[in-house]
Structures are given as C-alpha cells and as structure tokens.
Design a protein around this motif. Sequence first.
Motif, PDB file in Angstrom:
ATOM      1  N   LEU A  84       8.201   7.746   3.912  1.00 49.40           N
ATOM      2  CA  LEU A  84       7.581   6.506   4.381  1.00 49.40           C
ATOM      3  C   LEU A  84       8.152   5.291   3.662  1.00 49.40           C
ATOM      4  CD1 LEU A  84       3.804   7.444   4.740  1.00 49.40           C
ATOM      5  CD2 LEU A  84       5.415   6.916   6.565  1.00 49.40           C
ATOM      6  N   ASN A  85       8.375   5.428   2.369  1.00 48.02           N
ATOM      7  CA  ASN A  85       8.922   4.313   1.608  1.00 48.02           C
ATOM      8  C   ASN A  85      10.370   4.037   2.007  1.00 48.02           C
ATOM      9  OD1 ASN A  85       8.854   2.250  -0.165  1.00 48.02           O
ATOM     10  ND2 ASN A  85       8.887   3.499  -2.002  1.00 48.02           N
ATOM     11  N   GLY A  86      11.150   5.070   2.239  1.00 46.29           N
ATOM     12  CA  GLY A  86      12.517   4.877   2.714  1.00 46.29           C
ATOM     13  C   GLY A  86      12.555   4.228   4.085  1.00 46.29           C
ATOM     14  N   TRP A 138      12.870  -6.303   1.548  1.00 45.30           N
ATOM     15  CA  TRP A 138      13.284  -4.920   1.332  1.00 45.30           C
ATOM     16  C   TRP A 138      13.389  -4.564  -0.144  1.00 45.30           C
ATOM     17  CZ3 TRP A 138      17.651  -4.173  -1.527  1.00 45.30           C
ATOM     18  CH2 TRP A 138      18.471  -5.273  -1.705  1.00 45.30           C
ATOM     19  N   LEU A 139      13.480  -5.556  -1.014  1.00 40.64           N
ATOM     20  CA  LEU A 139      13.779  -5.301  -2.417  1.00 40.64           C
ATOM     21  C   LEU A 139      12.701  -4.469  -3.112  1.00 40.64           C
ATOM     22  CD1 LEU A 139      15.804  -5.794  -4.635  1.00 40.64           C
ATOM     23  CD2 LEU A 139      14.607  -7.902  -5.178  1.00 40.64           C
ATOM     24  N   SER A 140      11.443  -4.773  -2.884  1.00 40.10           N
ATOM     25  CA  SER A 140      10.377  -4.014  -3.558  1.00 40.10           C
ATOM     26  C   SER A 140      10.314  -2.576  -3.041  1.00 40.10           C
ATOM     27  CB  SER A 140       9.030  -4.706  -3.389  1.00 40.10           C
ATOM     28  OG  SER A 140       8.662  -4.760  -2.035  1.00 40.10           O
ATOM     29  N   SER A 141      10.524  -2.384  -1.745  1.00 39.74           N
ATOM     30  CA  SER A 141      10.523  -1.023  -1.196  1.00 39.74           C
ATOM     31  C   SER A 141      11.691  -0.211  -1.737  1.00 39.74           C
ATOM     32  CB  SER A 141      10.597  -1.063   0.332  1.00 39.74           C
ATOM     33  OG  SER A 141       9.441  -1.623   0.874  1.00 39.74           O
ATOM     34  N   ALA A 142      12.846  -0.832  -1.840  1.00 40.71           N
ATOM     35  CA  ALA A 142      14.019  -0.127  -2.361  1.00 40.71           C
ATOM     36  C   ALA A 142      13.855   0.194  -3.843  1.00 40.71           C
ATOM     37  CB  ALA A 142      15.268  -0.963  -2.139  1.00 40.71           C
ATOM     38  N   ALA A 143      13.276  -0.723  -4.606  1.00 38.46           N
ATOM     39  CA  ALA A 143      13.049  -0.468  -6.025  1.00 38.46           C
ATOM     40  C   ALA A 143      12.029   0.654  -6.222  1.00 38.46           C
ATOM     41  CB  ALA A 143      12.568  -1.743  -6.714  1.00 38.46           C
ATOM     42  N   THR A 144      10.974   0.650  -5.425  1.00 36.29           N
ATOM     43  CA  THR A 144       9.983   1.719  -5.499  1.00 36.29           C
ATOM     44  C   THR A 144      10.594   3.051  -5.116  1.00 36.29           C
ATOM     45  OG1 THR A 144       8.264   0.123  -4.932  1.00 36.29           O
ATOM     46  CG2 THR A 144       7.704   2.445  -4.706  1.00 36.29           C
ATOM     47  N   LEU A 145      11.452   3.049  -4.116  1.00 37.68           N
ATOM     48  CA  LEU A 145      12.139   4.269  -3.704  1.00 37.68           C
ATOM     49  C   LEU A 145      12.986   4.814  -4.853  1.00 37.68           C
ATOM     50  CD1 LEU A 145      12.704   6.114  -1.248  1.00 37.68           C
ATOM     51  CD2 LEU A 145      14.630   4.647  -0.727  1.00 37.68           C
ATOM     52  N   GLY A 146      13.688   3.935  -5.548  1.00 34.80           N
ATOM     53  CA  GLY A 146      14.488   4.363  -6.695  1.00 34.80           C
ATOM     54  C   GLY A 146      13.650   4.928  -7.817  1.00 34.80           C
ATOM     55  N   LEU A 160       0.833  -1.211   0.000  1.00 35.38           N
ATOM     56  CA  LEU A 160       0.000   0.000   0.000  1.00 35.38           C
ATOM     57  C   LEU A 160       0.865   1.259   0.000  1.00 35.38           C
ATOM     58  CD1 LEU A 160      -2.859   1.193   0.195  1.00 35.38           C
ATOM     59  CD2 LEU A 160      -2.580   1.136   2.677  1.00 35.38           C
ATOM     60  N   ILE A 161       1.897   1.268   0.827  1.00 34.78           N
ATOM     61  CA  ILE A 161       2.794   2.427   0.865  1.00 34.78           C
ATOM     62  C   ILE A 161       3.507   2.599  -0.472  1.00 34.78           C
ATOM     63  CG2 ILE A 161       4.921   3.318   1.911  1.00 34.78           C
ATOM     64  CD1 ILE A 161       3.961   2.106   4.558  1.00 34.78           C
ATOM     65  N   GLU A 162       3.948   1.499  -1.066  1.00 38.61           N
ATOM     66  CA  GLU A 162       4.645   1.571  -2.352  1.00 38.61           C
ATOM     67  C   GLU A 162       3.716   2.047  -3.462  1.00 38.61           C
ATOM     68  OE1 GLU A 162       6.209  -2.333  -2.835  1.00 38.61           O
ATOM     69  OE2 GLU A 162       7.459  -2.145  -1.052  1.00 38.61           O
ATOM     70  N   ALA A 163       2.492   1.535  -3.492  1.00 43.41           N
ATOM     71  CA  ALA A 163       1.539   1.958  -4.519  1.00 43.41           C
ATOM     72  C   ALA A 163       1.197   3.438  -4.364  1.00 43.41           C
ATOM     73  CB  ALA A 163       0.272   1.106  -4.442  1.00 43.41           C
ATOM     74  N   CYS A 164       0.958   3.870  -3.137  1.00 43.60           N
ATOM     75  CA  CYS A 164       0.667   5.291  -2.905  1.00 43.60           C
ATOM     76  C   CYS A 164       1.860   6.160  -3.271  1.00 43.60           C
ATOM     77  CB  CYS A 164       0.270   5.520  -1.453  1.00 43.60           C
ATOM     78  SG  CYS A 164      -1.344   4.873  -1.033  1.00 43.60           S
ATOM     79  N   GLY A 165       3.059   5.675  -3.016  1.00 42.90           N
ATOM     80  CA  GLY A 165       4.257   6.422  -3.380  1.00 42.90           C
ATOM     81  C   GLY A 165       4.381   6.601  -4.879  1.00 42.90           C
ATOM     82  N   LEU A 166       4.134   5.537  -5.632  1.00 41.60           N
ATOM     83  CA  LEU A 166       4.204   5.648  -7.094  1.00 41.60           C
ATOM     84  C   LEU A 166       3.099   6.539  -7.642  1.00 41.60           C
ATOM     85  CD1 LEU A 166       5.093   1.970  -8.004  1.00 41.60           C
ATOM     86  CD2 LEU A 166       6.597   3.971  -8.071  1.00 41.60           C
ATOM     87  N   ILE A 167       1.920   6.443  -7.061  1.00 41.16           N
ATOM     88  CA  ILE A 167       0.810   7.297  -7.507  1.00 41.16           C
ATOM     89  C   ILE A 167       1.118   8.764  -7.224  1.00 41.16           C
ATOM     90  CG2 ILE A 167      -1.597   7.898  -7.020  1.00 41.16           C
ATOM     91  CD1 ILE A 167      -2.069   4.850  -6.657  1.00 41.16           C
TER      92      ILE A 167
END
Length: 93
Positions: A50-52, A66-74, A16-23
């Motif tokens: 939040l994503n970091g 951690w991989l999906s969160s780090a990729a989304t952060l990038g 949810l945090i990753e999706a909201c971050g990308l949006i």
Amino acid sequence: MLANIDSATIIWCFALIEACGLITAVVARVGEGSHRQIVLHRLFMLFLVLNGAGAMLAVRIGPGLWLSSAATLGVMIVAAVCDFRQSDRAFTI
C-alpha cells in the motif's frame, strides 16, 4: 477521479497509510517467533505494498507529496531487512 477529493483528505490518507506501515514494521519485528508471526508479516507486506502504491500515486498527484511515502517505504524495508538482535554476534577476522 482524484480532482474531486480535497487535498487535505489525500494527505491524511497518505499519513494514515504511512503511520500504519511504520507501526506494522515495529510490530512484525517484535512479534518474531510468536504464534502470530505469519499474520503480522502478512499485515506488514500489505502495508508495504500500500505504501509503495501510495508513493507511485503521489508522484502523479503533485510535486513533493511522494517524498514522505518514499521515505516511509525505505524505513519499512530497512526495518524488515536489518537484524537488530545483539546476541550471537561474534566478529571474527
């Protein structure tokens, strides 16, 4: 603290945090120049933090989480830094 929480719940919270971050990354880029630009940029920065934090927390929770969160952060950082406009790009040598 996190031992009592179901692993599926943790994964869904990260998703949810990753999706909201990308949006918010897309919305902040589209909203550039509008009267809501400051609000959108602050919302983007909130989800960037939040994503970091989620990526750092995921390192402690389990391997590979951690991989999906780090990729989304990038991806969010690239979306914030890159200029995707095609106008006014004159390449001169």
